[in-house]
Design a protein around this motif. Structure first.
Motif, PDB file in Angstrom:
ATOM      1  N   SER A  23       0.702  -1.230  -0.093  1.00 22.78           N
ATOM      2  CA  SER A  23      -0.180  -0.020   0.010  1.00 22.78           C
ATOM      3  C   SER A  23       0.862   1.325   0.092  1.00 22.78           C
ATOM      4  CB  SER A  23      -0.812   0.048   1.272  1.00 22.78           C
ATOM      5  OG  SER A  23      -1.507   1.376   1.410  1.00 22.78           O
ATOM      6  N   PHE A  88      -4.726  -5.933  -4.862  1.00 20.39           N
ATOM      7  CA  PHE A  88      -4.584  -5.799  -6.477  1.00 20.39           C
ATOM      8  C   PHE A  88      -5.841  -6.120  -7.153  1.00 20.39           C
ATOM      9  CE2 PHE A  88      -3.149  -7.171 -10.725  1.00 20.39           C
ATOM     10  CZ  PHE A  88      -2.368  -6.163 -11.045  1.00 20.39           C
ATOM     11  N   GLY A  91      -8.811  -3.933  -6.567  1.00 20.75           N
ATOM     12  CA  GLY A  91      -8.781  -2.392  -6.757  1.00 20.75           C
ATOM     13  C   GLY A  91      -9.018  -2.483  -8.362  1.00 20.75           C
ATOM     14  N   ASN A 364      -5.751   1.747  -7.417  1.00 23.68           N
ATOM     15  CA  ASN A 364      -4.232   1.152  -7.067  1.00 23.68           C
ATOM     16  C   ASN A 364      -3.471   1.963  -7.015  1.00 23.68           C
ATOM     17  OD1 ASN A 364      -5.916  -1.215  -6.013  1.00 23.68           O
ATOM     18  ND2 ASN A 364      -5.067  -2.316  -7.833  1.00 23.68           N
TER      19      ASN A 364
END
Length: 409
Positions: A23, A88, A91, A364
């Motif tokens: 993140s 992943f 998003g 993302n």
């Protein structure tokens, strides 16, 4: 997992959910709260007959690909192999197979989710369909995904892939070529342009180390022979510094960018969907490439279109499928030294490109930029629909450490 959610809710604790911990805004950890860590949940089962996989959400893409490649199968995965599959996928999932097989979320068949009230629910087209819609692009707003079912596709174990390296002075010329060539390229070919500084690696001539370069990575979702023919125009844009395109293991291409993401670096993203690459935008990109404040910073222009653009806009919660390019400005330094200058460089570049941007972005790649940017990432209609899903499955906003969709007050 259920007990952890119940405890956090009863004690009114801030909750962070940790998957692959990639993140950029730092949402996978917190102070004064509880981190629910999925990283030990590594189970995966591949069914080569049905071309599906059931995978627990603590897996990284390297671990996932290791299992699916045993059968010559894959799904669109992360550009960095240490990325976790969970965030992943939730998003959207931009990767090397997307133009042929769609985003990762387009290949999601079902998910098991622990919701804010401590229930384990199944989400698919037939069960909790609105939750399933929201999970495909809406991030971790609605619960903790514990397992995903994916549709897989033939890919590898050997593919035609790799990067071309050109002198930075050719950046303007290459970008003008790219804007004309990319929209009509075959679906099987996914590429990006990286405006970067040549790293001190043995496969690049030493005289180029530390100098501006244009990198053109590509991957062909088909036979290596077909890929070599399709990628030939990318090898004829001038005198290359290095031509590393050729047959290679799929897993090697999936880990190609890993050295850029070693632990300990300071990273910041500023991203957005591009309407196109007009001359003014190209001039701005070239100028900032030549004046990057950090040798670790890069400018990525992702080729979109193909299968991504053919999924109906309302089929998933993913933001924008119509843009031909996705811009990601990566401000990065090895230590804290120079980091603020790198961030300012990224923000200045983004501001200079705003006339060529739609105003939206890929969640993302979104940093911690506030609620208005989250709204812009989804668009008004999708954002409103996501709030309805949030109201049903997380009405108190227990899961708020994400690109947050707050419930209706």
């Amino acid at each position: 997992m259920i007990r952890a959610v119940e405890f956090a809710r009863s004690e009114q604790l801030l909750v962070a959910v940790r998957g692959g911990s990639h993140s950029i805004p730092g949402f996978s950890t917190c102070d004064g709260g509880i981190v629910i860590d999925l990283s030990q949940m590594k189970g995966i089962r591949v069914d080569p007959k049905s071309r599906t996989a059931t995978a627990q959400t603590g897996l990284t893409w390297a671990e996932f690909d290791h299992e699916t490649q045993a059968f010559g199968l894959a799904v669109t995965g992360g550009l960095v192999s240490t990325t976790g599959i969970a965030g992943f996928t939730l998003g959207g999932g931009v990767g090397w197979l997307m133009r042929k097989h769609g985003l990762t979320c387009d290949n999601l068949i079902a998910a098991d989710v622990v919701t804010a009230d401590g229930c384990l629910v199944r989400a698919s087209r037939d069960e909790n369909p609105e939750l399933f819609w929201g999970l495909r692009g809406g991030g971790g707003n609605f619960g903790i995904a514990t397992s995903f079912d994916y549709e897989l596709h033939p890919a590898g174990p050997t593919v035609f892939a790799g990067p071309m390296f050109y002198p930075g002075e050719l950046a303007g010329e290459i970008l003008r070529f790219y804007r004309e060539w990319a929209p009509d390229a075959p679906d099987e070919l996914t590429t990006l342009v990286s405006l970067a500084t040549a790293p001190p690696v043995p496969f690049l001539p030493e005289e180029w180390h530390g100098k501006p370069v244009v990198i053109l990575p590509a991957m062909w979702a088909g036979t290596p022979e077909e890929g070599e023919r399709a990628a030939q125009p990318l090898r004829e844009l001038g005198e290359p510094i290095a031509d590393l395109m050729g047959p290679m293991p799929y897993v090697a291409m999936q880990s190609l960018l890993d050295p850029l993401w070693a632990a300990g670096a300071h990273n910041y993203f500023k991203a957005g969907w591009m309407r196109g690459l007009d001359d003014a935008a190209i001039d701005t990109l070239v100028h900032h490439h030549q004046h990057a404040s950090s040798p670790k910073s890069e400018i990525h222009i992702h080729q979109m279109g193909g299968a991504v653009s053919r999924v109906p806009a309302d089929a998933t919660a993913f933001g924008d499928r119509s843009a031909p390019f996705l811009l990601n400005i990566i401000a990065s330094t090895f230590t804290s030294e120079g980091y603020l200058e790198a961030v300012q460089w990224a923000q200045d570049l983004y501001a200079g490109l705003e006339p060529s941007l739609t105003g939206g972005t890929y969640v993302n790649f979104l940093a911690a930029e506030g609620q208005e940017r989250v709204k812009a990432a989804y668009g008004e209609e999708t954002y409103a629909r996501l709030r309805t899903v949030k109201d049903e499955f997380d009405p108190t906003n227990l899961f708020k450490l994400n690109q947050n969709i707050p419930p209706t007050e």
